[in-house]
Design an enzyme around this catalytic site. Structure first.
Site, PDB file in Angstrom:
ATOM      1  N   HIS A   1       0.811  -1.225   0.000  1.00 21.43           N
ATOM      2  CA  HIS A   1       0.000   0.000   0.000  1.00 21.43           C
ATOM      3  C   HIS A   1       0.844   1.275   0.000  1.00 21.43           C
ATOM      4  CE1 HIS A   1      -3.727  -2.290   1.735  1.00 21.43           C
ATOM      5  NE2 HIS A   1      -3.540  -2.505   0.464  1.00 21.43           N
TER       6      HIS A   1
ATOM      7  N   THR B   1      -4.332  -8.001  10.882  1.00 17.61           N
ATOM      8  CA  THR B   1      -5.112  -7.368   9.807  1.00 17.61           C
ATOM      9  C   THR B   1      -6.557  -7.843   9.880  1.00 17.61           C
ATOM     10  OG1 THR B   1      -5.350  -7.055   7.411  1.00 17.61           O
ATOM     11  CG2 THR B   1      -4.210  -9.065   8.115  1.00 17.61           C
TER      12      THR B   1
HETATM   13  P1  OAD Z   1      -7.417  -2.555  10.497  1.00 15.90           P
HETATM   14  O1  OAD Z   1      -7.369  -1.339  11.357  1.00 15.90           O
HETATM   15  O2  OAD Z   1      -8.570  -2.770   9.607  1.00 15.90           O
HETATM   16  O3  OAD Z   1      -7.299  -3.856  11.411  1.00 15.90           O
HETATM   17  C1  OAD Z   1      -6.324  -3.996  12.396  1.00 15.90           C
HETATM   18  C2  OAD Z   1      -6.418  -5.421  12.930  1.00 15.90           C
HETATM   19  O4  OAD Z   1      -5.375  -5.582  13.877  1.00 15.90           O
HETATM   20  C3  OAD Z   1      -7.723  -5.763  13.640  1.00 15.90           C
HETATM   21  O5  OAD Z   1      -8.183  -7.024  13.170  1.00 15.90           O
HETATM   22  C4  OAD Z   1      -7.334  -5.825  15.119  1.00 15.90           C
HETATM   23  O6  OAD Z   1      -8.091  -6.815  15.838  1.00 15.90           O
HETATM   24  C5  OAD Z   1      -5.890  -6.240  15.037  1.00 15.90           C
HETATM   25  N1  OAD Z   1      -5.062  -5.781  16.165  1.00 15.90           N
HETATM   26  C6  OAD Z   1      -5.085  -4.584  16.781  1.00 15.90           C
HETATM   27  N2  OAD Z   1      -4.145  -4.486  17.723  1.00 15.90           N
HETATM   28  C7  OAD Z   1      -3.474  -5.677  17.702  1.00 15.90           C
HETATM   29  C8  OAD Z   1      -2.389  -6.216  18.458  1.00 15.90           C
HETATM   30  N3  OAD Z   1      -1.776  -5.518  19.405  1.00 15.90           N
HETATM   31  N4  OAD Z   1      -1.973  -7.462  18.172  1.00 15.90           N
HETATM   32  C9  OAD Z   1      -2.604  -8.200  17.204  1.00 15.90           C
HETATM   33  N5  OAD Z   1      -3.618  -7.744  16.454  1.00 15.90           N
HETATM   34  C10 OAD Z   1      -4.057  -6.502  16.702  1.00 15.90           C
HETATM   35  O7  OAD Z   1      -6.035  -2.543   9.682  1.00 15.90           O
HETATM   36  P2  OAD Z   1      -5.636  -3.330   8.352  1.00 15.90           P
HETATM   37  O8  OAD Z   1      -6.277  -4.674   8.283  1.00 15.90           O
HETATM   38  O9  OAD Z   1      -4.154  -3.281   8.260  1.00 15.90           O
HETATM   39  O10 OAD Z   1      -5.199   0.641   3.391  1.00 15.90           O
HETATM   40  O11 OAD Z   1      -6.255  -2.401   7.252  1.00 15.90           O
HETATM   41  C11 OAD Z   1      -6.063  -2.738   5.901  1.00 15.90           C
HETATM   42  C12 OAD Z   1      -5.976  -1.512   5.047  1.00 15.90           C
HETATM   43  O12 OAD Z   1      -7.118  -0.694   5.259  1.00 15.90           O
HETATM   44  C13 OAD Z   1      -4.830  -0.586   5.398  1.00 15.90           C
HETATM   45  O13 OAD Z   1      -3.595  -0.978   4.827  1.00 15.90           O
HETATM   46  C14 OAD Z   1      -5.283   0.708   4.819  1.00 15.90           C
HETATM   47  C15 OAD Z   1      -6.716   0.698   5.274  1.00 15.90           C
HETATM   48  O14 OAD Z   1      -7.588   1.387   4.533  1.00 15.90           O
HETATM   49  C16 OAD Z   1      -4.845   1.753   2.702  1.00 15.90           C
HETATM   50  O15 OAD Z   1      -4.535   2.797   3.226  1.00 15.90           O
HETATM   51  C17 OAD Z   1      -4.877   1.540   1.236  1.00 15.90           C
END
Ligand code: OAD
Length: 229
Positions: free
Chosen positions: A106, A173
């Protein structure tokens, strides 16, 4: 020797102090993330979009890699087979932890992109409408971030690695944003392990679930994997 592919998302950087996307209300200055992270938003209100990414870029100075980033760098160094780390994150915490076999699907906060000459450059400071491209001098610079509706980077290499993967690990994620959300299905011959605080919409496509904080679960998983290496 086994092929290992790791996917990381915002959850791996959460304990370093980088805000995830979908935690709490998912808003930034009352705007939905989807309303600042699109090409349309940039055309409509470039100042707002620059301000959003400038704040996130500045934040990188206050954060550092945590034990999960460090463990993945150790895994890469000691793993005997092929290794690829795919991150959806735009921070530089994997690099700072020592990862090298890494692709930012990304984009990266510390890079900017010229819409005219299409050159990318490193950039650690604020970016604004007055800034011109060091290469072609046009004033059409944007953060080098893949926005909603745009094609993520390195997809050919990623699909190839997923098809060959023997082990696939997804860390922190939510499994809501494609194409990354579909990677566990594409790693069809791999043993698939998900690390997250909670179950996600893609949890059913994994064989193993490690529920907990990345900074604790990832180091212990890495130690186990290296013992079987
Ligand atoms: P999200 O914010 O959607 O999800 C974060 C995930 O991390 C969730 O499932 C939480 O449960 C988990 N989580 C949080 N804290 C944690 C910890 N300490 N240990 C383990 N897990 C934990 O973020 P992404 O899935 O990365 O794209 O989001 C995907 C994309 O959406 C991003 O790259 C971004 C966004 O729009 C763009 O900017 C193109």
């Amino acid at each position: 020797m086994k092929n290992l592919v790791v996917l990381t998302g915002a959850g791996i950087s959460a304990e370093s102090g980088v805000q995830t996307f979908r935690a709490a209300d998912g808003l930034w200055e009352d705007h939905r993330i989807e309303d600042v992270a699109t090409p349309e938003a940039f055309r409509r209100n470039p100042e707002l979009v620059h301000r959003f990414y400038n704040a996130r870029r500045a934040k990188l100075r206050d954060v550092k890699p945590n034990d999960a980033h460090l463990a993945l760098a150790r895994l890469e160094k000691d793993w005997l087979g092929a290794f690829l780390l795919i991150t959806q994150n735009v921070d530089d915490l994997h690099e700072r932890a020592g990862s090298h076999q890494l692709v930012h699907m990304h984009g990266e906060l510390l890079k900017i992109f010229c819409e005219v000459c299409e050159k990318r450059q490193k950039h650690a400071d604020d970016l604004g409408l007055g800034d011109s491209c060091p290469n072609c001098h046009s004033k059409r610079m944007r953060p080098d971030i893949v926005w909603f509706g745009e094609m993520p980077y390195h997809m050919e290499m990623i699909y190839d690695a997923l098809a060959k993967a023997d082990v696939f690990i997804s860390i922190g994620t939510s499994g809501l944003v494609y194409p990354a959300a579909g990677f566990s299905k594409l790693a069809s011959r791999a043993h698939r392990i998900e690390v997250n605080l909670q179950g996600t919409s893609v949890s059913p496509s994994f064989h193993e679930h490690r529920l907990g904080r990345a900074s604790e679960e990832v180091p212990s998983l890495v130690t186990e994997l290296l013992q079987k290496n």
